[in-house]
Design a protein around this motif. Structure first.
Motif, PDB file in Angstrom:
ATOM      1  N   ARG A   1       0.858  -1.191   0.000  1.00  0.00           N
ATOM      2  CA  ARG A   1       0.000   0.000   0.000  1.00  0.00           C
ATOM      3  C   ARG A   1       0.888   1.232   0.000  1.00  0.00           C
ATOM      4  O   ARG A   1       2.080   1.151   0.295  1.00  0.00           O
ATOM      5  CB  ARG A   1      -0.916   0.007   1.224  1.00  0.00           C
ATOM      6  N   PRO A   2       0.336   2.395  -0.325  1.00  0.00           N
ATOM      7  CA  PRO A   2       1.154   3.611  -0.317  1.00  0.00           C
ATOM      8  C   PRO A   2       1.596   3.968   1.099  1.00  0.00           C
ATOM      9  O   PRO A   2       0.803   3.938   2.041  1.00  0.00           O
ATOM     10  CB  PRO A   2       0.218   4.677  -0.883  1.00  0.00           C
ATOM     11  N   ILE A   3       2.881   4.310   1.236  1.00  0.00           N
ATOM     12  CA  ILE A   3       3.437   4.772   2.499  1.00  0.00           C
ATOM     13  C   ILE A   3       4.201   6.058   2.245  1.00  0.00           C
ATOM     14  O   ILE A   3       4.576   6.364   1.105  1.00  0.00           O
ATOM     15  CB  ILE A   3       4.367   3.724   3.142  1.00  0.00           C
ATOM     16  N   ALA A   4       4.452   6.801   3.308  1.00  0.00           N
ATOM     17  CA  ALA A   4       5.153   8.073   3.147  1.00  0.00           C
ATOM     18  C   ALA A   4       5.799   8.481   4.452  1.00  0.00           C
ATOM     19  O   ALA A   4       5.424   8.021   5.541  1.00  0.00           O
ATOM     20  CB  ALA A   4       4.187   9.163   2.676  1.00  0.00           C
ATOM     21  N   LEU A   5       6.788   9.357   4.350  1.00  0.00           N
ATOM     22  CA  LEU A   5       7.325  10.108   5.468  1.00  0.00           C
ATOM     23  C   LEU A   5       6.985  11.573   5.242  1.00  0.00           C
ATOM     24  O   LEU A   5       6.937  12.030   4.090  1.00  0.00           O
ATOM     25  CB  LEU A   5       8.846   9.953   5.572  1.00  0.00           C
ATOM     26  N   GLY A   6       6.746  12.307   6.319  1.00  0.00           N
ATOM     27  CA  GLY A   6       6.441  13.721   6.170  1.00  0.00           C
ATOM     28  C   GLY A   6       6.512  14.449   7.493  1.00  0.00           C
ATOM     29  O   GLY A   6       6.464  13.834   8.566  1.00  0.00           O
ATOM     30  N   TYR A   7       6.647  15.762   7.416  1.00  0.00           N
ATOM     31  CA  TYR A   7       6.641  16.600   8.607  1.00  0.00           C
ATOM     32  C   TYR A   7       5.229  17.095   8.871  1.00  0.00           C
ATOM     33  O   TYR A   7       4.538  17.551   7.943  1.00  0.00           O
ATOM     34  CB  TYR A   7       7.586  17.789   8.425  1.00  0.00           C
ATOM     35  N   VAL A   8       4.808  17.019  10.135  1.00  0.00           N
ATOM     36  CA  VAL A   8       3.500  17.520  10.540  1.00  0.00           C
ATOM     37  C   VAL A   8       3.661  18.315  11.825  1.00  0.00           C
ATOM     38  O   VAL A   8       4.649  18.169  12.561  1.00  0.00           O
ATOM     39  CB  VAL A   8       2.474  16.382  10.753  1.00  0.00           C
ATOM     40  N   SER A   9       2.684  19.161  12.114  1.00  0.00           N
ATOM     41  CA  SER A   9       2.666  19.879  13.378  1.00  0.00           C
ATOM     42  C   SER A   9       2.718  18.872  14.522  1.00  0.00           C
ATOM     43  O   SER A   9       2.027  17.848  14.494  1.00  0.00           O
ATOM     44  CB  SER A   9       1.406  20.730  13.485  1.00  0.00           C
ATOM     45  N   THR A  10       3.508  19.167  15.533  1.00  0.00           N
ATOM     46  CA  THR A  10       3.751  18.194  16.605  1.00  0.00           C
ATOM     47  C   THR A  10       2.475  17.658  17.249  1.00  0.00           C
ATOM     48  O   THR A  10       2.391  16.454  17.527  1.00  0.00           O
ATOM     49  CB  THR A  10       4.677  18.816  17.665  1.00  0.00           C
ATOM     50  N   PRO A  11       1.433  18.470  17.502  1.00  0.00           N
ATOM     51  CA  PRO A  11       0.219  17.894  18.096  1.00  0.00           C
ATOM     52  C   PRO A  11      -0.427  16.805  17.240  1.00  0.00           C
ATOM     53  O   PRO A  11      -1.168  15.964  17.760  1.00  0.00           O
ATOM     54  CB  PRO A  11      -0.704  19.105  18.248  1.00  0.00           C
ATOM     55  N   LEU A  12      -0.137  16.806  15.921  1.00  0.00           N
ATOM     56  CA  LEU A  12      -0.730  15.812  15.027  1.00  0.00           C
ATOM     57  C   LEU A  12       0.222  14.653  14.734  1.00  0.00           C
ATOM     58  O   LEU A  12      -0.086  13.799  13.905  1.00  0.00           O
ATOM     59  CB  LEU A  12      -1.144  16.475  13.714  1.00  0.00           C
ATOM     60  N   ALA A  13       1.378  14.624  15.428  1.00  0.00           N
ATOM     61  CA  ALA A  13       2.361  13.575  15.189  1.00  0.00           C
ATOM     62  C   ALA A  13       2.067  12.307  15.981  1.00  0.00           C
ATOM     63  O   ALA A  13       2.829  11.343  15.905  1.00  0.00           O
ATOM     64  CB  ALA A  13       3.757  14.090  15.530  1.00  0.00           C
ATOM     65  N   ARG A  14       0.967  12.282  16.712  1.00  0.00           N
ATOM     66  CA  ARG A  14       0.607  11.105  17.497  1.00  0.00           C
ATOM     67  C   ARG A  14       0.212   9.945  16.587  1.00  0.00           C
ATOM     68  O   ARG A  14      -0.432  10.149  15.548  1.00  0.00           O
ATOM     69  CB  ARG A  14      -0.557  11.411  18.440  1.00  0.00           C
ATOM     70  N   ILE A  15       0.575   8.723  17.004  1.00  0.00           N
ATOM     71  CA  ILE A  15       0.148   7.535  16.269  1.00  0.00           C
ATOM     72  C   ILE A  15      -1.379   7.493  16.225  1.00  0.00           C
ATOM     73  O   ILE A  15      -2.051   7.652  17.240  1.00  0.00           O
ATOM     74  CB  ILE A  15       0.682   6.253  16.940  1.00  0.00           C
ATOM     75  N   GLY A  16      -1.934   7.314  15.037  1.00  0.00           N
ATOM     76  CA  GLY A  16      -3.376   7.255  14.867  1.00  0.00           C
ATOM     77  C   GLY A  16      -3.998   8.545  14.389  1.00  0.00           C
ATOM     78  O   GLY A  16      -5.184   8.558  14.017  1.00  0.00           O
ATOM     79  N   SER A  17      -3.244   9.648  14.379  1.00  0.00           N
ATOM     80  CA  SER A  17      -3.788  10.908  13.865  1.00  0.00           C
ATOM     81  C   SER A  17      -4.182  10.743  12.402  1.00  0.00           C
ATOM     82  O   SER A  17      -3.472  10.117  11.610  1.00  0.00           O
ATOM     83  CB  SER A  17      -2.758  12.030  13.987  1.00  0.00           C
ATOM     84  N   THR A  18      -5.332  11.300  12.043  1.00  0.00           N
ATOM     85  CA  THR A  18      -5.812  11.197  10.666  1.00  0.00           C
ATOM     86  C   THR A  18      -5.670  12.543   9.972  1.00  0.00           C
ATOM     87  O   THR A  18      -6.024  13.590  10.520  1.00  0.00           O
ATOM     88  CB  THR A  18      -7.275  10.738  10.621  1.00  0.00           C
ATOM     89  N   LEU A  19      -5.140  12.509   8.760  1.00  0.00           N
ATOM     90  CA  LEU A  19      -4.899  13.692   7.951  1.00  0.00           C
ATOM     91  C   LEU A  19      -5.378  13.419   6.541  1.00  0.00           C
ATOM     92  O   LEU A  19      -5.942  12.348   6.250  1.00  0.00           O
ATOM     93  CB  LEU A  19      -3.400  14.025   7.939  1.00  0.00           C
ATOM     94  N   GLU A  20      -5.154  14.377   5.671  1.00  0.00           N
ATOM     95  CA  GLU A  20      -5.381  14.186   4.243  1.00  0.00           C
ATOM     96  C   GLU A  20      -4.158  14.680   3.495  1.00  0.00           C
ATOM     97  O   GLU A  20      -3.533  15.669   3.892  1.00  0.00           O
ATOM     98  CB  GLU A  20      -6.622  14.946   3.774  1.00  0.00           C
ATOM     99  N   VAL A  21      -3.813  13.980   2.416  1.00  0.00           N
ATOM    100  CA  VAL A  21      -2.719  14.408   1.565  1.00  0.00           C
ATOM    101  C   VAL A  21      -3.304  14.872   0.242  1.00  0.00           C
ATOM    102  O   VAL A  21      -4.197  14.223  -0.324  1.00  0.00           O
ATOM    103  CB  VAL A  21      -1.684  13.279   1.356  1.00  0.00           C
ATOM    104  N   ASP A  22      -2.842  16.021  -0.214  1.00  0.00           N
ATOM    105  CA  ASP A  22      -3.312  16.578  -1.486  1.00  0.00           C
ATOM    106  C   ASP A  22      -2.487  15.977  -2.611  1.00  0.00           C
ATOM    107  O   ASP A  22      -1.303  16.277  -2.769  1.00  0.00           O
ATOM    108  CB  ASP A  22      -3.158  18.104  -1.472  1.00  0.00           C
ATOM    109  N   ILE A  23      -3.119  15.092  -3.394  1.00  0.00           N
ATOM    110  CA  ILE A  23      -2.454  14.417  -4.506  1.00  0.00           C
ATOM    111  C   ILE A  23      -3.010  14.981  -5.808  1.00  0.00           C
ATOM    112  O   ILE A  23      -4.103  14.615  -6.242  1.00  0.00           O
ATOM    113  CB  ILE A  23      -2.649  12.889  -4.438  1.00  0.00           C
TER     114      ILE A  23
END
Length: 367
Positions: A326-348
């Protein structure tokens, strides 16, 4: 077979194995000022060869130095946050070169042959910069750059030891992870390390060019498939290993890059120490995280990461992984959202795909 190229420039450097790459039909591309093989067969096939057996990489473009002198340890200690004094002869340490702002100049491996004699491997794209930085900060140290005279091969995979053992005069079972030894190869002295960049067991072998070319020919003749930069990138990303210039640079500290484990907090004096201590005490605004992405589209370097309509980070590396599937990635996020399980969206490319912060690495080899 005939090698394929992608509009290569004539001023690109070539490794001593360039003729071998041509004979094997490699697809050649520019990389960090070098003309390097991207792949020989298929990226997926080369990736799976390393995960299930063994694969061979030419990494001779990487910078290869020896440092020696009675004061060398004290001087290199000031350039890295890790305590190199803890290493015994035959041991190695992955770490980072820091500037005065605790920014990462490069990620490197220091190999201790003795307190007065060290081997250092640096990234090929940063070789010139690293050489200048070390020359500027090391006084009275004998510096020998072997980049132009020696090959560096990486033999990686669970069957790497079986493939290499018949060709060397050293019992590979004696060599543990992140250990190294001086051996004889084709009648010439060679440097053998049990290190790598794939998340698998394996070896990196530095030797004078004739011995390195002979070793490459022997291994490929024995059926070990050659592998290119494409598989090297998907393998390292599954193992959540950083790529300098994408996942970290001089604007990034080890704590931001989730490399806090290389910092020895009891070490008294090195460049950037006060900044790292302040970040440890007060936190950082961003952190590098691992992400899985829903669907089949790849979250590539530079794509934005969003929490609702608010951009909260950026992708630094991404792939559709052959092993994890499956697609995987590394990226920088704001520290409050760096918790395991945080849900985000990526603009593709204008479309949003759900992404979840997950534990790294994405793949871990069976022991």
């Amino acid at each position: 077979m005939v090698a394929r190229s992608l509009g290569l420039m004539s001023d690109l450097k070539r490794t001593p194995l360039y003729a071998q790459h041509l004979q094997l039909g490699a697809r050649l591309v520019p990389f960090g000022g070098w003309e390097m093989p991207l792949q020989y067969s298929t990226l997926t096939g080369e990736h799976r060869a390393v995960r299930t057996g063994a694969g061979l990489f030419d990494i001779s473009h990487m910078g290869k130095y020896t440092l020696s002198g009675p004061d060398v340890l004290a001087q290199i200690q000031r350039l890295v946050p890790s305590d190199l004094a803890r290493l015994q002869p035959g041991q190695a340490q992955y770490t980072v070169l820091l500037n005065e702002q605790a920014g990462i100049i490069d990620d490197v491996i220091f190999y201790c042959r003795s307190p007065e004699h060290w081997v250092v491997i640096v990234n090929g794209a940063t070789n010139d910069k690293d050489r200048r930085w070390l020359a500027e900060h090391l006084q009275g140290v004998h510096f020998d750059d072997l980049t132009g005279t020696h090959t560096l091969l990486a033999l990686q995979g669970p069957a790497a030891a079986k493939a290499l053992q018949p060709l060397v005069d050293f019992d590979l079972a004696r060599l543990g992870r992140f250990e190294h030894a001086q051996i004889s190869l084709a009648g010439q002295p060679a440097f053998l390390a049990r290190t790598g960049y794939t998340g698998e067991d394996g070896f990196e072998i530095m030797s004078p060019q004739p011995a390195g070319i002979a070793l490459w020919q022997s291994l490929t003749a024995a059926g070990v498939p050659p592998c290119g930069l494409g598989a090297r990138d998907t393998l390292r990303l599954e193992a959540a290993m950083h790529l300098y210039g994408q996942d970290m640079d001089e604007s990034t500290t080890p704590l931001e890059a989730s490399l806090g484990w290389v910092v020895d907090w009891d070490k008294p004096d090195y460049l950037g120490r006060e900044i790292l201590l302040a970040q440890k005490a007060h936190g950082t605004e961003r952190r590098l995280v691992g992400l899985t992405v829903e669907g089949r589209q790849i979250a590539r370097h530079g794509y934005g990461l969003f929490d609702g309509e608010r951009q909260v980070g950026v992708v630094t590396s991404g792939t559709l992984t052959p092993t994890v599937g499956r697609p995987i990635a590394l990226g920088y996020v704001s520290t409050p959202l760096a918790r395991i399980g945080s849900t985000l969206e990526v603009d593709i490319r204008g479309r949003r795909a759900p992404a979840t912060v997950v534990r790294r690495p994405f793949y871990r080899r069976a022991l």
